[in-house]
Design a protein around this motif. Structure first.
Motif, PDB file in Angstrom:
ATOM      1  N   GLY A  67       0.833  -1.237   0.247  1.00 46.24           N
ATOM      2  CA  GLY A  67       0.237   0.036   0.077  1.00 46.24           C
ATOM      3  C   GLY A  67       0.920   0.998   0.320  1.00 46.24           C
ATOM      4  O   GLY A  67       0.591   1.904  -0.498  1.00 46.24           O
ATOM      5  N   GLU A  68       2.132   1.454   0.265  1.00 48.15           N
ATOM      6  CA  GLU A  68       2.693   2.219   0.255  1.00 48.15           C
ATOM      7  C   GLU A  68       3.147   2.395  -1.137  1.00 48.15           C
ATOM      8  O   GLU A  68       3.494   1.593  -2.387  1.00 48.15           O
ATOM      9  CB  GLU A  68       4.146   2.291   1.027  1.00 48.15           C
ATOM     10  CG  GLU A  68       4.327   2.147   2.142  1.00 48.15           C
ATOM     11  CD  GLU A  68       5.371   1.887   3.103  1.00 48.15           C
ATOM     12  OE1 GLU A  68       5.536   1.547   2.530  1.00 48.15           O
ATOM     13  OE2 GLU A  68       5.771   1.480   4.874  1.00 48.15           O
ATOM     14  N   TYR A  69       3.235   4.277  -1.748  1.00 47.17           N
ATOM     15  CA  TYR A  69       3.470   4.750  -2.681  1.00 47.17           C
ATOM     16  C   TYR A  69       4.003   5.616  -2.923  1.00 47.17           C
ATOM     17  O   TYR A  69       4.455   6.405  -3.704  1.00 47.17           O
ATOM     18  CB  TYR A  69       1.939   5.204  -3.285  1.00 47.17           C
ATOM     19  CG  TYR A  69       0.742   6.194  -2.910  1.00 47.17           C
ATOM     20  CD1 TYR A  69       1.615   7.753  -2.427  1.00 47.17           C
ATOM     21  CD2 TYR A  69       0.441   5.521  -2.017  1.00 47.17           C
ATOM     22  CE1 TYR A  69       0.756   8.616  -1.432  1.00 47.17           C
ATOM     23  CE2 TYR A  69      -0.901   6.647  -0.722  1.00 47.17           C
ATOM     24  CZ  TYR A  69      -0.670   7.685  -0.597  1.00 47.17           C
ATOM     25  OH  TYR A  69      -0.962   8.346   0.055  1.00 47.17           O
ATOM     26  N   ARG A  70       4.902   6.073  -1.266  1.00 43.96           N
ATOM     27  CA  ARG A  70       5.743   7.467  -1.465  1.00 43.96           C
ATOM     28  C   ARG A  70       7.189   6.522  -1.142  1.00 43.96           C
ATOM     29  O   ARG A  70       7.420   5.381   0.086  1.00 43.96           O
ATOM     30  CB  ARG A  70       5.235   7.882  -0.045  1.00 43.96           C
ATOM     31  CG  ARG A  70       4.565   9.562  -0.702  1.00 43.96           C
ATOM     32  CD  ARG A  70       4.209  10.222   0.010  1.00 43.96           C
ATOM     33  NE  ARG A  70       2.788  11.298  -0.801  1.00 43.96           N
ATOM     34  CZ  ARG A  70       3.387  12.365  -1.729  1.00 43.96           C
ATOM     35  NH1 ARG A  70       4.269  11.809  -2.231  1.00 43.96           N
ATOM     36  NH2 ARG A  70       2.097  12.687  -1.790  1.00 43.96           N
ATOM     37  N   LEU A  71       8.275   6.417  -1.781  1.00 42.28           N
ATOM     38  CA  LEU A  71       8.968   5.276  -1.799  1.00 42.28           C
ATOM     39  C   LEU A  71      10.568   6.202  -1.426  1.00 42.28           C
ATOM     40  O   LEU A  71      11.396   7.083  -1.942  1.00 42.28           O
ATOM     41  CB  LEU A  71      10.043   4.658  -2.478  1.00 42.28           C
ATOM     42  CG  LEU A  71       9.458   3.299  -2.742  1.00 42.28           C
ATOM     43  CD1 LEU A  71       7.884   3.624  -2.902  1.00 42.28           C
ATOM     44  CD2 LEU A  71       9.632   2.827  -4.015  1.00 42.28           C
ATOM     45  N   PRO A  72      10.635   7.429   0.130  1.00 43.63           N
ATOM     46  CA  PRO A  72      11.273   8.254   0.710  1.00 43.63           C
ATOM     47  C   PRO A  72      12.676   7.437  -0.106  1.00 43.63           C
ATOM     48  O   PRO A  72      13.739   8.980  -0.139  1.00 43.63           O
ATOM     49  CB  PRO A  72      11.460   8.604   1.997  1.00 43.63           C
ATOM     50  CG  PRO A  72      10.893   7.310   2.249  1.00 43.63           C
ATOM     51  CD  PRO A  72       9.813   6.413   1.276  1.00 43.63           C
ATOM     52  N   SER A  73      13.098   6.424  -0.215  1.00 50.06           N
ATOM     53  CA  SER A  73      14.668   5.873  -0.223  1.00 50.06           C
ATOM     54  C   SER A  73      14.960   6.288  -1.288  1.00 50.06           C
ATOM     55  O   SER A  73      15.550   6.063  -1.706  1.00 50.06           O
ATOM     56  CB  SER A  73      14.730   4.493   0.267  1.00 50.06           C
ATOM     57  OG  SER A  73      13.727   4.112  -0.288  1.00 50.06           O
ATOM     58  N   LEU A  74      14.171   6.568  -2.198  1.00 52.34           N
ATOM     59  CA  LEU A  74      14.385   6.460  -3.516  1.00 52.34           C
ATOM     60  C   LEU A  74      13.837   8.177  -4.644  1.00 52.34           C
ATOM     61  O   LEU A  74      14.607   8.755  -5.044  1.00 52.34           O
ATOM     62  CB  LEU A  74      13.598   6.089  -4.824  1.00 52.34           C
ATOM     63  CG  LEU A  74      13.926   4.521  -4.477  1.00 52.34           C
ATOM     64  CD1 LEU A  74      12.867   3.202  -5.797  1.00 52.34           C
ATOM     65  CD2 LEU A  74      15.404   4.188  -4.655  1.00 52.34           C
ATOM     66  N   GLY A  75      13.832   8.687  -3.097  1.00 50.96           N
ATOM     67  CA  GLY A  75      13.261  10.409  -3.711  1.00 50.96           C
ATOM     68  C   GLY A  75      12.228  11.339  -2.872  1.00 50.96           C
ATOM     69  O   GLY A  75      11.079  10.878  -2.761  1.00 50.96           O
TER      70      GLY A  75
END
Length: 262
Positions: A67-75
Motif C-alpha cells: 500500500g505504500e506509494y511514497r518511496l523516500p529512499s528513492l526520492g
C-alpha cells in the motif's frame, strides 16, 4: 523542455502532465528505474525471480509495506502513482490499458518494486565518448524478446528481453569494460553480433521501443533489459499488475555514481 533538470523537477513535470514521453537523457546523473507493482500474495515470488535473475531484473528499491506509494529512499516527494510518464495495466497477464496516472487503480495490498534501467549506464557510455544511437536519433531504445531463458521462481518464468545499441567492434569492447562496473543497471552486454543466435529474427523490427540506424561495420550489442518482468508477467498471469510503459521510467534522486563498482 531542457533535459538538464533535476530528477525531482522532472517528476513534478510528469505529475502535472507536462512530460509524457520517454525519459532517456533527462535528469542526467540520476538513476532511472523500471516499475513493477503486484498484489501482496504475488510479491514474494516476484522478489525471488528478481534475485535469481539479477542481469535483467536488478532490484534497486521496493516499498517497505503493501500500500505504500511514497518511496523516500528513492526520492523526495516521490509518488509512484503519478511520477512515471506512462503506466501499463495488466489483468490476468494481458495488457488492458496504458494510463498516465494510477491513483484510481491504487489498492492497499499493492507492493512496488523498482528495477535498475539501462538509461543509467548510457550516461557512462556517453561520458566516455561513445555514441548511443537511440540518444543521437532521439528515439526510445530498441528492445527485443529473445530465446535466453530466465530462471523460474514460483509462478514466474520466461525469456529475457534485451535492449540493443549498435557499435563498432572497438567501441563494443569499451562498452563491456564500462558496463561491467554497473551490475545494478544490467551490467555488461549479454550478446554481441548475430541477433538470430538469441532468437531475434528481424533487428529492424523491435518488439518494444523504436528501430535505430545500424551503420556499415557496426555490431548490434545487446544488454539485458528491465522489460523482462513484463514477459514473465504475461506468462504468470497475476490477476492485476502495473508496470511502466517501455522507455517511460521512474527517475529517482539516487546518483548514478552510487551504482558504480570501482
Amino acid at each position: 523542455m531542457s533535459q538538464s533538470i533535476s530528477a525531482q523537477e522532472l517528476r513534478h513535470r510528469i505529475r502535472r502532465g507536462e512530460h509524457t514521453g520517454n525519459t532517456s537523457g533527462f535528469a542526467p546523473g540520476f538513476v532511472q528505474g523500471n516499475l513493477c507493482i503486484l498484489p501482496r500474495d504475488w510479491a514474494n515470488e516476484f522478489l525471488q525471480f528478481c534475485q535469481l535473475n539479477p542481469k535483467p531484473c536488478p532490484l534497486v528499491g521496493m516499498a517497505a509495506n503493501p500500500g505504500e506509494y511514497r518511496l523516500p529512499s528513492l526520492g523526495a516527494d516521490l509518488d509512484i502513482r503519478t511520477d512515471i510518464p506512462s503506466y501499463r495495466i495488466f489483468r490476468d497477464g494481458k495488457l488492458v490499458e496504458e494510463v498516465t496516472d494510477i491513483r484510481s487503480q491504487w489498492r492497499d495490498d499493492l507492493v512496488t518494486f523498482v528495477l535498475g534501467c539501462s538509461f543509467s549506464f548510457e550516461e557512462a557510455l556517453l561520458a566516455d565518448g561513445l555514441e548511443v544511437r537511440n540518444v543521437t536519433e532521439g528515439v526510445n531504445v530498441p528492445m527485443y524478446r529473445t530465446n535466453i531463458a530466465c530462471q523460474g521462481a514460483g509462478r514466474f518464468s520466461g525469456s529475457m528481453v534485451v535492449s540493443m545499441r549498435p557499435m563498432k567492434a572497438a567501441d563494443a569492447i569499451r562498452a563491456v569494460q564500462i558496463c561491467t562496473r554497473f551490475p545494478s543497471v544490467h551490467g555488461a552486454p549479454v550478446h554481441l553480433g548475430d541477433p538470430q543466435l538469441i532468437g531475434v529474427a528481424d533487428i529492424n523490427r523491435p518488439d518494444f521501443g523504436d528501430a535505430v540506424t545500424i551503420q556499415p561495420g557496426e555490431l548490434p550489442v545487446f544488454w539485458a533489459c528491465g522489460v523482462t518482468p513484463q514477459v514473465a508477467l504475461e506468462q504468470a498471469r497475476p490477476p492485476f499488475c502495473i508496470t511502466h510503459s517501455p522507455g517511460c521510467m521512474l527517475v529517482t534522486d539516487l546518483p548514478n555514481s552510487r551504482l558504480a563498482v570501482m
